[in-house]
Design a protein around this motif. Sequence first.
Motif, PDB file in Angstrom:
ATOM      1  N   LEU A  88       0.962  -1.134  -0.034  1.00  0.00           N
ATOM      2  CA  LEU A  88      -0.204  -0.023  -0.004  1.00  0.00           C
ATOM      3  C   LEU A  88       0.918   1.369   0.042  1.00  0.00           C
ATOM      4  CD1 LEU A  88      -2.867  -1.051   2.617  1.00  0.00           C
ATOM      5  CD2 LEU A  88      -2.929  -0.857  -0.128  1.00  0.00           C
ATOM      6  N   ALA A  89       2.150   1.376   0.615  1.00  0.00           N
ATOM      7  CA  ALA A  89       3.006   2.275   0.651  1.00  0.00           C
ATOM      8  C   ALA A  89       3.626   2.568  -0.787  1.00  0.00           C
ATOM      9  CB  ALA A  89       4.291   2.047   1.353  1.00  0.00           C
ATOM     10  N   GLY A  90       3.632   1.558  -1.444  1.00  0.00           N
ATOM     11  CA  GLY A  90       4.124   1.632  -2.900  1.00  0.00           C
ATOM     12  C   GLY A  90       3.002   2.207  -3.693  1.00  0.00           C
ATOM     13  N   LEU A  91       1.612   1.868  -3.502  1.00  0.00           N
ATOM     14  CA  LEU A  91       0.625   2.381  -4.281  1.00  0.00           C
ATOM     15  C   LEU A  91       0.397   3.887  -3.846  1.00  0.00           C
ATOM     16  CD1 LEU A  91      -2.229  -0.261  -4.075  1.00  0.00           C
ATOM     17  CD2 LEU A  91      -1.017   0.462  -5.985  1.00  0.00           C
ATOM     18  N   GLY A 103       9.515  -1.146  -6.290  1.00  0.00           N
ATOM     19  CA  GLY A 103      10.211  -1.815  -5.297  1.00  0.00           C
ATOM     20  C   GLY A 103       9.544  -2.090  -4.096  1.00  0.00           C
ATOM     21  N   LEU A 104       8.753  -1.259  -3.601  1.00  0.00           N
ATOM     22  CA  LEU A 104       7.891  -1.584  -2.301  1.00  0.00           C
ATOM     23  C   LEU A 104       6.938  -2.466  -2.631  1.00  0.00           C
ATOM     24  CD1 LEU A 104       7.412   1.935  -0.785  1.00  0.00           C
ATOM     25  CD2 LEU A 104       8.967   0.254   0.033  1.00  0.00           C
ATOM     26  N   ILE A 105       6.217  -2.241  -3.939  1.00  0.00           N
ATOM     27  CA  ILE A 105       5.402  -3.352  -4.137  1.00  0.00           C
ATOM     28  C   ILE A 105       5.877  -4.595  -4.256  1.00  0.00           C
ATOM     29  CG2 ILE A 105       3.698  -3.723  -5.931  1.00  0.00           C
ATOM     30  CD1 ILE A 105       3.248  -1.080  -6.347  1.00  0.00           C
ATOM     31  N   LEU A 106       6.991  -4.748  -5.084  1.00  0.00           N
ATOM     32  CA  LEU A 106       7.687  -6.165  -5.466  1.00  0.00           C
ATOM     33  C   LEU A 106       8.277  -6.728  -3.912  1.00  0.00           C
ATOM     34  CD1 LEU A 106       9.300  -5.423  -8.581  1.00  0.00           C
ATOM     35  CD2 LEU A 106       7.336  -6.583  -8.291  1.00  0.00           C
ATOM     36  N   LEU A 107       8.657  -5.824  -3.182  1.00  0.00           N
ATOM     37  CA  LEU A 107       9.164  -6.449  -1.980  1.00  0.00           C
ATOM     38  C   LEU A 107       7.979  -6.839  -1.032  1.00  0.00           C
ATOM     39  CD1 LEU A 107      11.555  -6.576   0.096  1.00  0.00           C
ATOM     40  CD2 LEU A 107      11.008  -4.121   1.016  1.00  0.00           C
ATOM     41  N   ALA A 153      -1.682  -4.826 -10.821  1.00  0.00           N
ATOM     42  CA  ALA A 153      -2.411  -4.237 -11.697  1.00  0.00           C
ATOM     43  C   ALA A 153      -2.189  -2.613 -11.824  1.00  0.00           C
ATOM     44  CB  ALA A 153      -3.842  -4.310 -11.552  1.00  0.00           C
ATOM     45  N   ALA A 154      -2.046  -1.897 -10.722  1.00  0.00           N
ATOM     46  CA  ALA A 154      -1.543  -0.668 -10.745  1.00  0.00           C
ATOM     47  C   ALA A 154      -0.269  -0.380 -11.433  1.00  0.00           C
ATOM     48  CB  ALA A 154      -1.554   0.046  -9.167  1.00  0.00           C
ATOM     49  N   LEU A 155       0.803  -1.436 -11.451  1.00  0.00           N
ATOM     50  CA  LEU A 155       1.591  -1.272 -12.115  1.00  0.00           C
ATOM     51  C   LEU A 155       1.764  -1.487 -13.562  1.00  0.00           C
ATOM     52  CD1 LEU A 155       4.540  -2.697  -9.503  1.00  0.00           C
ATOM     53  CD2 LEU A 155       3.854  -0.406  -9.994  1.00  0.00           C
ATOM     54  N   GLY A 156       0.331  -1.963 -14.019  1.00  0.00           N
ATOM     55  CA  GLY A 156       0.234  -2.645 -15.344  1.00  0.00           C
ATOM     56  C   GLY A 156       0.864  -3.993 -15.579  1.00  0.00           C
TER      57      GLY A 156
END
Length: 161
Positions: A88-91, A103-107, A153-156
């Motif tokens: 959520l921080a990545g979003l 990076g945050l989303i993948l982590l 999905a937000a990252l495509g």
Amino acid sequence: MSTKKFPVPLSYFSMPLGLFALGLSWRYGAHIGLLPNWAAETLLAAAFVLWLLLVIAYIIKIHFFRPEFLQDLVQCCFISAIPITTMLAGLAALPYQTPLAKGLILLGTAGQLAFAMYRAGGLWRGVHTLDATTPIVYLPTVATNFVSATAMAALGLSDYA
């Protein structure tokens, strides 16, 4: 080694989780023209700062309060709030800092998959008691997968096949 208990419980990660959810919902409302954008970004900034402080606190807990960290690990399943809030921080960061957001989303996704595998292994080995079967048992699999799918999905990154 200290005999004092660590003052920041794992359940505190529910605070940035709720703030991120509210801020991201408000961001969507602002995007479609129903709400002011400043409120969304203020909520998301507050959530990000709170999340970052809790991550730092938890790193301290891992290093200096190892037995309590290990207890968090074997208890079911609030530790999943860490990868959820990381995604959520990545979003929240996505419109401002795409590499950091990715990076945050993948982590967070890697962390949730690792913990879900760890928990599922315990369930399959029969170490989970019937008394411990509460709705929280679904956090490492259902909630984290929902958030990671949303973030990907937000990252495509989606599969249309």
